[in-house]
Motif scaffolding. Structure first.
Motif, mmCIF file in Angstrom:
data_model
loop_
_atom_site.group_PDB
_atom_site.id
_atom_site.type_symbol
_atom_site.label_atom_id
_atom_site.label_comp_id
_atom_site.label_asym_id
_atom_site.label_seq_id
_atom_site.Cartn_x
_atom_site.Cartn_y
_atom_site.Cartn_z
ATOM 1 N N LEU A 35 39.216 -3.785 7.342
ATOM 2 C CA LEU A 35 38.089 -3.342 6.519
ATOM 3 C C LEU A 35 37.015 -2.699 7.405
ATOM 4 O O LEU A 35 36.554 -1.589 7.126
ATOM 5 N N ASP A 36 36.664 -3.403 8.503
ATOM 6 C CA ASP A 36 35.661 -2.872 9.437
ATOM 7 C C ASP A 36 36.118 -1.562 10.063
ATOM 8 O O ASP A 36 35.315 -0.689 10.352
ATOM 9 N N LEU A 86 40.759 -13.030 2.639
ATOM 10 C CA LEU A 86 40.170 -11.704 2.863
ATOM 11 C C LEU A 86 40.125 -10.865 1.594
ATOM 12 O O LEU A 86 39.519 -9.801 1.565
ATOM 13 N N PRO A 89 36.389 -9.814 0.038
ATOM 14 C CA PRO A 89 35.715 -8.627 0.584
ATOM 15 C C PRO A 89 36.518 -7.337 0.422
ATOM 16 O O PRO A 89 35.942 -6.288 0.121
ATOM 17 N N ALA A 92 36.197 -6.304 -3.166
ATOM 18 C CA ALA A 92 34.846 -5.798 -3.439
ATOM 19 C C ALA A 92 34.724 -4.350 -2.972
ATOM 20 O O ALA A 92 34.121 -3.516 -3.657
ATOM 21 N N TRP A 93 35.340 -4.061 -1.831
ATOM 22 C CA TRP A 93 35.326 -2.681 -1.313
ATOM 23 C C TRP A 93 36.060 -1.745 -2.292
ATOM 24 O O TRP A 93 35.604 -0.634 -2.580
ATOM 25 N N GLN A 123 40.078 -13.428 -6.507
ATOM 26 C CA GLN A 123 38.914 -12.636 -6.915
ATOM 27 C C GLN A 123 38.455 -13.058 -8.298
ATOM 28 O O GLN A 123 37.263 -13.148 -8.566
ATOM 29 N N SER A 132 28.699 -9.863 -8.946
ATOM 30 C CA SER A 132 28.967 -8.812 -7.955
ATOM 31 C C SER A 132 29.372 -7.522 -8.668
ATOM 32 O O SER A 132 29.024 -6.428 -8.219
#
Ligand code: C2E
Ligand code: MG
Ligand code: MG
Ligand code: MG
Length: 292
Positions: A35-36, A86, A89, A92-93, A123, A132
Protein backbone atom coordinates in the motif's frame (compact mmCIF):
# COMPACT_ATOMS: atom_id res chain seq x y z
CA UNK A 1 20.58 -34.96 20.46
CA UNK A 2 18.00 -32.26 20.06
CA UNK A 3 20.28 -30.54 17.64
CA UNK A 4 20.67 -33.78 15.75
CA UNK A 5 16.93 -34.25 15.64
CA UNK A 6 16.55 -30.72 14.49
CA UNK A 7 19.01 -31.47 11.76
CA UNK A 8 17.27 -34.66 10.81
CA UNK A 9 13.97 -32.89 10.83
CA UNK A 10 15.43 -30.16 8.72
CA UNK A 11 16.45 -32.75 6.16
CA UNK A 12 12.84 -33.61 5.58
CA UNK A 13 12.29 -30.21 4.05
CA UNK A 14 12.87 -30.46 0.36
CA UNK A 15 14.28 -27.44 -1.46
CA UNK A 16 10.87 -26.68 -2.95
CA UNK A 17 9.28 -26.70 0.48
CA UNK A 18 11.85 -24.22 1.73
CA UNK A 19 11.31 -22.08 -1.31
CA UNK A 20 7.60 -22.13 -0.72
CA UNK A 21 7.99 -21.10 2.89
CA UNK A 22 10.33 -18.29 1.89
CA UNK A 23 7.92 -17.34 -0.87
CA UNK A 24 5.12 -17.02 1.57
CA UNK A 25 7.23 -15.05 4.02
CA UNK A 26 8.41 -12.68 1.37
CA UNK A 27 4.88 -12.31 -0.06
CA UNK A 28 3.66 -11.42 3.43
CA UNK A 29 6.41 -8.84 3.85
CA UNK A 30 5.76 -7.46 0.40
CA UNK A 31 2.02 -7.28 1.03
CA UNK A 32 2.65 -5.34 4.21
CA UNK A 33 4.40 -2.62 2.23
CA UNK A 34 2.38 -2.79 -0.98
CA UNK A 35 0.00 0.00 0.00
CA UNK A 36 2.80 2.41 0.98
CA UNK A 37 4.68 1.51 -2.17
CA UNK A 38 1.62 2.27 -4.25
CA UNK A 39 1.58 -1.16 -5.86
CA UNK A 40 -2.18 -1.68 -5.95
CA UNK A 41 -4.03 -1.07 -9.15
CA UNK A 42 -7.72 -0.86 -9.79
CA UNK A 43 -9.46 -2.13 -12.87
CA UNK A 44 -13.01 -1.33 -13.89
CA UNK A 45 -15.40 -3.72 -15.54
CA UNK A 46 -18.40 -2.14 -17.27
CA UNK A 47 -21.90 -3.06 -16.19
CA UNK A 48 -24.29 -2.75 -19.08
CA UNK A 49 -28.04 -2.24 -19.19
CA UNK A 50 -29.70 -5.07 -21.10
CA UNK A 51 -32.54 -2.76 -22.07
CA UNK A 52 -30.39 -0.08 -23.70
CA UNK A 53 -26.98 -1.67 -24.18
CA UNK A 54 -25.37 1.30 -22.46
CA UNK A 55 -22.76 1.33 -19.72
CA UNK A 56 -24.53 2.20 -16.49
CA UNK A 57 -21.74 1.51 -14.05
CA UNK A 58 -18.67 -0.51 -13.27
CA UNK A 59 -17.32 -2.99 -10.77
CA UNK A 60 -14.00 -2.14 -9.21
CA UNK A 61 -11.53 -5.05 -9.21
CA UNK A 62 -8.26 -4.91 -7.33
CA UNK A 63 -4.89 -6.10 -8.65
CA UNK A 64 -1.45 -6.09 -7.10
CA UNK A 65 1.37 -4.98 -9.35
CA UNK A 66 4.22 -6.85 -7.69
CA UNK A 67 7.67 -5.51 -8.62
CA UNK A 68 9.01 -9.01 -9.34
CA UNK A 69 6.02 -11.29 -9.81
CA UNK A 70 3.99 -8.95 -11.99
CA UNK A 71 0.23 -8.51 -11.84
CA UNK A 72 -1.31 -10.66 -9.10
CA UNK A 73 -5.02 -11.54 -9.08
CA UNK A 74 -7.10 -10.65 -6.00
CA UNK A 75 -7.99 -14.28 -5.32
CA UNK A 76 -4.30 -14.85 -4.62
CA UNK A 77 -3.81 -12.15 -1.97
CA UNK A 78 -7.16 -10.98 -0.55
CA UNK A 79 -7.36 -13.99 1.78
CA UNK A 80 -3.85 -13.34 3.04
CA UNK A 81 -4.55 -9.63 3.46
CA UNK A 82 -7.62 -10.60 5.45
CA UNK A 83 -5.58 -12.95 7.69
CA UNK A 84 -2.89 -10.34 8.21
CA UNK A 85 -5.39 -7.64 9.13
CA UNK A 86 -4.36 -5.59 6.12
CA UNK A 87 -7.66 -5.79 4.30
CA UNK A 88 -9.18 -2.83 6.16
CA UNK A 89 -6.58 -0.25 5.05
CA UNK A 90 -6.34 -1.82 1.58
CA UNK A 91 -10.12 -1.87 1.27
CA UNK A 92 -10.33 1.73 2.43
CA UNK A 93 -7.88 2.70 -0.31
CA UNK A 94 -10.02 0.85 -2.89
CA UNK A 95 -13.20 2.62 -1.80
CA UNK A 96 -11.55 6.04 -1.74
CA UNK A 97 -9.92 5.56 -5.16
CA UNK A 98 -13.18 4.29 -6.63
CA UNK A 99 -15.14 7.25 -5.30
CA UNK A 100 -12.58 9.81 -6.50
CA UNK A 101 -12.54 8.29 -9.99
CA UNK A 102 -16.32 8.01 -10.23
CA UNK A 103 -16.78 11.61 -9.11
CA UNK A 104 -14.23 12.66 -11.77
CA UNK A 105 -16.22 10.82 -14.44
CA UNK A 106 -19.43 12.46 -13.23
CA UNK A 107 -17.77 15.87 -13.58
CA UNK A 108 -16.56 14.87 -17.04
CA UNK A 109 -20.18 14.46 -18.10
CA UNK A 110 -20.89 10.79 -17.40
CA UNK A 111 -23.26 11.86 -14.71
CA UNK A 112 -25.11 8.62 -14.02
CA UNK A 113 -22.30 6.14 -13.53
CA UNK A 114 -22.59 3.84 -10.52
CA UNK A 115 -19.60 2.19 -8.94
CA UNK A 116 -19.63 -1.22 -7.24
CA UNK A 117 -16.95 -2.16 -4.71
CA UNK A 118 -16.36 -5.60 -3.17
CA UNK A 119 -16.17 -5.82 0.61
CA UNK A 120 -14.38 -8.59 2.49
CA UNK A 121 -15.79 -10.17 5.67
CA UNK A 122 -13.45 -8.25 7.96
CA UNK A 123 -14.24 -4.96 6.34
CA UNK A 124 -17.93 -5.64 6.66
CA UNK A 125 -17.83 -6.29 10.41
CA UNK A 126 -15.32 -3.55 11.16
CA UNK A 127 -16.87 -1.11 13.65
CA UNK A 128 -16.09 2.06 11.78
CA UNK A 129 -17.31 0.90 8.35
CA UNK A 130 -20.36 3.16 7.96
CA UNK A 131 -18.51 6.15 9.38
CA UNK A 132 -15.48 5.64 7.15
CA UNK A 133 -17.73 5.37 4.09
CA UNK A 134 -19.61 8.49 5.14
CA UNK A 135 -16.24 10.28 5.42
CA UNK A 136 -15.13 9.16 1.96
CA UNK A 137 -18.42 10.26 0.40
CA UNK A 138 -18.17 13.64 2.09
CA UNK A 139 -14.53 14.10 1.10
CA UNK A 140 -15.02 13.11 -2.54
CA UNK A 141 -18.46 14.65 -3.04
CA UNK A 142 -19.81 11.45 -4.59
CA UNK A 143 -23.55 11.15 -4.01
CA UNK A 144 -24.21 8.05 -1.89
CA UNK A 145 -26.65 6.33 -4.25
CA UNK A 146 -23.88 6.01 -6.85
CA UNK A 147 -21.88 3.75 -4.54
CA UNK A 148 -22.83 0.08 -4.35
CA UNK A 149 -21.23 -2.30 -1.87
CA UNK A 150 -20.97 -5.96 -2.86
CA UNK A 151 -21.32 -8.52 -0.10
CA UNK A 152 -21.54 -12.29 -0.23
CA UNK A 153 -24.27 -14.47 1.23
CA UNK A 154 -21.94 -15.99 3.83
CA UNK A 155 -21.00 -12.53 5.11
CA UNK A 156 -24.58 -11.73 5.99
CA UNK A 157 -25.74 -15.19 6.98
CA UNK A 158 -22.85 -15.66 9.38
CA UNK A 159 -24.46 -13.46 12.00
CA UNK A 160 -27.83 -12.34 10.74
CA UNK A 161 -28.71 -9.86 13.49
CA UNK A 162 -25.35 -8.14 13.33
CA UNK A 163 -25.53 -8.05 9.53
CA UNK A 164 -28.93 -6.37 9.63
CA UNK A 165 -27.58 -3.72 12.00
CA UNK A 166 -24.61 -3.02 9.72
CA UNK A 167 -26.77 -3.02 6.59
CA UNK A 168 -29.20 -0.55 8.16
CA UNK A 169 -26.35 1.80 9.05
CA UNK A 170 -25.10 1.60 5.47
CA UNK A 171 -28.55 2.10 3.97
CA UNK A 172 -28.97 5.11 6.24
CA UNK A 173 -26.10 6.71 4.32
CA UNK A 174 -27.94 6.11 1.06
CA UNK A 175 -25.48 3.66 -0.47
CA UNK A 176 -26.74 0.57 -2.30
CA UNK A 177 -26.08 -3.02 -1.32
CA UNK A 178 -25.71 -6.00 -3.62
CA UNK A 179 -25.28 -9.69 -3.01
CA UNK A 180 -22.38 -11.03 -5.05
CA UNK A 181 -22.09 -14.59 -6.41
CA UNK A 182 -25.75 -15.10 -5.57
CA UNK A 183 -26.87 -18.72 -5.69
CA UNK A 184 -23.58 -20.23 -4.52
CA UNK A 185 -24.03 -19.50 -0.81
CA UNK A 186 -26.62 -20.58 1.66
CA UNK A 187 -28.85 -17.58 2.21
CA UNK A 188 -32.33 -18.50 3.28
CA UNK A 189 -35.14 -16.94 1.32
CA UNK A 190 -36.96 -15.83 4.44
CA UNK A 191 -33.92 -13.88 5.60
CA UNK A 192 -33.37 -12.36 2.19
CA UNK A 193 -36.65 -10.54 2.67
CA UNK A 194 -35.40 -8.97 5.90
CA UNK A 195 -32.15 -7.62 4.51
CA UNK A 196 -32.24 -4.09 3.13
CA UNK A 197 -30.55 -4.96 -0.16
CA UNK A 198 -30.91 -3.56 -3.66
CA UNK A 199 -29.25 -5.93 -6.11
CA UNK A 200 -28.67 -9.64 -6.69
CA UNK A 201 -25.69 -10.61 -8.82
CA UNK A 202 -26.16 -14.01 -10.47
CA UNK A 203 -22.99 -16.02 -10.03
CA UNK A 204 -21.02 -16.62 -13.18
CA UNK A 205 -21.06 -20.40 -12.73
CA UNK A 206 -24.77 -20.41 -13.68
CA UNK A 207 -24.27 -17.95 -16.52
CA UNK A 208 -21.43 -20.08 -17.93
CA UNK A 209 -23.70 -23.08 -18.26
CA UNK A 210 -26.83 -21.29 -19.39
CA UNK A 211 -26.92 -22.73 -22.86
CA UNK A 212 -25.59 -26.17 -22.05
CA UNK A 213 -27.30 -27.09 -18.80
CA UNK A 214 -31.07 -26.89 -18.34
CA UNK A 215 -30.70 -26.75 -14.55
CA UNK A 216 -28.41 -23.73 -14.73
CA UNK A 217 -30.91 -22.03 -17.02
CA UNK A 218 -33.73 -22.83 -14.60
CA UNK A 219 -31.76 -21.37 -11.69
CA UNK A 220 -31.03 -18.17 -13.61
CA UNK A 221 -34.71 -17.76 -14.47
CA UNK A 222 -35.63 -18.38 -10.83
CA UNK A 223 -33.12 -15.82 -9.52
CA UNK A 224 -34.34 -13.15 -11.96
CA UNK A 225 -37.90 -13.78 -10.93
CA UNK A 226 -37.04 -13.86 -7.22
CA UNK A 227 -35.15 -10.59 -7.51
CA UNK A 228 -37.98 -8.85 -9.30
CA UNK A 229 -40.60 -10.16 -6.87
CA UNK A 230 -38.56 -8.62 -4.06
CA UNK A 231 -38.17 -5.41 -6.11
CA UNK A 232 -34.44 -5.94 -6.47
CA UNK A 233 -32.33 -5.32 -9.54
CA UNK A 234 -30.53 -8.31 -11.01
CA UNK A 235 -27.11 -8.36 -12.67
CA UNK A 236 -25.60 -11.35 -14.46
CA UNK A 237 -21.87 -11.90 -14.06
CA UNK A 238 -19.43 -13.59 -16.43
CA UNK A 239 -21.37 -13.15 -19.67
CA UNK A 240 -19.09 -14.37 -22.44
CA UNK A 241 -21.28 -15.22 -25.43
CA UNK A 242 -24.07 -13.62 -27.49
CA UNK A 243 -26.23 -16.66 -26.68
CA UNK A 244 -25.93 -16.02 -22.94
CA UNK A 245 -26.72 -12.38 -23.51
CA UNK A 246 -29.80 -13.17 -25.60
CA UNK A 247 -31.07 -15.60 -22.96
CA UNK A 248 -30.65 -13.05 -20.17
CA UNK A 249 -32.42 -10.32 -22.14
CA UNK A 250 -35.25 -12.64 -23.05
CA UNK A 251 -35.77 -13.43 -19.37
CA UNK A 252 -35.74 -9.83 -18.23
CA UNK A 253 -32.37 -9.63 -16.49
CA UNK A 254 -31.57 -5.95 -15.89
CA UNK A 255 -27.82 -5.71 -16.37
CA UNK A 256 -24.78 -7.76 -17.20
CA UNK A 257 -21.04 -7.71 -17.01
CA UNK A 258 -18.59 -10.05 -18.64
CA UNK A 259 -15.87 -10.57 -21.19
CA UNK A 260 -18.43 -10.48 -24.02
CA UNK A 261 -18.74 -6.75 -23.49
CA UNK A 262 -15.40 -6.00 -21.84
CA UNK A 263 -12.78 -7.44 -19.56
CA UNK A 264 -11.85 -5.36 -16.53
CA UNK A 265 -9.73 -2.46 -17.83
CA UNK A 266 -7.77 0.43 -16.37
CA UNK A 267 -9.26 3.89 -15.92
CA UNK A 268 -7.94 5.27 -19.23
CA UNK A 269 -9.33 2.33 -21.18
CA UNK A 270 -12.63 2.57 -19.36
CA UNK A 271 -12.90 6.20 -20.31
CA UNK A 272 -12.32 5.24 -23.95
CA UNK A 273 -15.21 2.78 -23.68
CA UNK A 274 -17.39 5.60 -22.39
CA UNK A 275 -16.30 7.96 -25.16
CA UNK A 276 -16.73 5.42 -27.94
CA UNK A 277 -20.15 4.43 -26.75
CA UNK A 278 -22.60 5.47 -29.39
CA UNK A 279 -25.41 3.42 -27.99
CA UNK A 280 -25.84 -0.20 -28.86
CA UNK A 281 -28.57 -1.09 -31.29
CA UNK A 282 -31.02 -3.76 -30.39
CA UNK A 283 -32.14 -6.01 -33.20
CA UNK A 284 -33.98 -9.32 -32.95
CA UNK A 285 -33.22 -9.50 -29.26
CA UNK A 286 -29.51 -9.20 -29.98
CA UNK A 287 -27.45 -6.32 -28.69
CA UNK A 288 -24.70 -5.08 -30.98
CA UNK A 289 -21.98 -3.16 -29.21
CA UNK A 290 -19.42 -0.70 -30.39
CA UNK A 291 -19.42 2.19 -32.86
CA UNK A 292 -21.76 1.87 -35.85
P1 C2E B 1 -16.20 -11.08 -8.00
O1 C2E B 1 -16.52 -9.87 -7.19
O2 C2E B 1 -17.27 -12.08 -8.17
O3 C2E B 1 -15.69 -10.49 -9.39
C1 C2E B 1 -15.94 -11.09 -10.63
C2 C2E B 1 -14.72 -11.82 -11.15
O4 C2E B 1 -15.03 -12.41 -12.40
C3 C2E B 1 -13.52 -10.91 -11.41
O5 C2E B 1 -12.34 -11.66 -11.17
C4 C2E B 1 -13.67 -10.64 -12.91
O6 C2E B 1 -12.46 -10.26 -13.53
C5 C2E B 1 -14.15 -11.97 -13.39
N1 C2E B 1 -14.91 -11.89 -14.64
C6 C2E B 1 -15.62 -10.85 -15.12
N2 C2E B 1 -16.20 -11.17 -16.29
C7 C2E B 1 -15.85 -12.44 -16.57
C8 C2E B 1 -16.15 -13.35 -17.66
O7 C2E B 1 -16.85 -13.03 -18.61
N3 C2E B 1 -15.61 -14.59 -17.56
C9 C2E B 1 -14.82 -14.98 -16.53
N4 C2E B 1 -14.33 -16.23 -16.54
N5 C2E B 1 -14.52 -14.17 -15.49
C10 C2E B 1 -15.03 -12.91 -15.51
P2 C2E B 1 -11.14 -11.03 -10.36
O8 C2E B 1 -10.92 -9.63 -10.79
O9 C2E B 1 -9.99 -12.00 -10.47
O10 C2E B 1 -11.67 -11.00 -8.88
C11 C2E B 1 -11.93 -12.19 -8.19
C12 C2E B 1 -12.59 -11.93 -6.87
O11 C2E B 1 -11.71 -11.21 -5.99
C13 C2E B 1 -13.82 -11.06 -6.98
O12 C2E B 1 -14.91 -11.83 -7.39
C14 C2E B 1 -13.94 -10.54 -5.56
O13 C2E B 1 -14.58 -11.50 -4.76
C15 C2E B 1 -12.49 -10.42 -5.14
N6 C2E B 1 -12.08 -9.01 -5.23
C16 C2E B 1 -11.70 -8.29 -6.31
N7 C2E B 1 -11.40 -7.01 -5.97
C17 C2E B 1 -11.62 -6.91 -4.63
C18 C2E B 1 -11.51 -5.84 -3.68
O14 C2E B 1 -11.18 -4.68 -3.97
N8 C2E B 1 -11.81 -6.15 -2.36
C19 C2E B 1 -12.21 -7.40 -2.00
N9 C2E B 1 -12.48 -7.62 -0.70
N10 C2E B 1 -12.33 -8.41 -2.87
C20 C2E B 1 -12.04 -8.18 -4.17
MG1 MG C 1 -17.98 -8.62 -7.05
MG1 MG D 1 -19.15 -12.40 -8.33
MG1 MG E 1 -16.40 -13.97 -6.32
Amino acid sequence: RAKEMGRNTFQFYTPTMIERTLDRLSIETDLRYALDRDEFVIQYQPQVSLATGRIVGMEVLLRWEHPVLGLIAPTRFIGLAEEMGLIVPIGAWVIRTACIQTKAWHLAGYTDLRVAVNLSPRQFTQKALAQSIADVLAATGLEPHFLELELTESMIMNDVDNAITILRALKQLGVHISIDDFGTGYSSLSYLRRFPIDVLKIDQSFVNELNIDADAAAIVIAIISLAHSLRLKVIAEGVETPEQLAFLRAHGCDQMQGYYFSRPVNAEQFELLLQQESGAIIDDNVLYFGPH
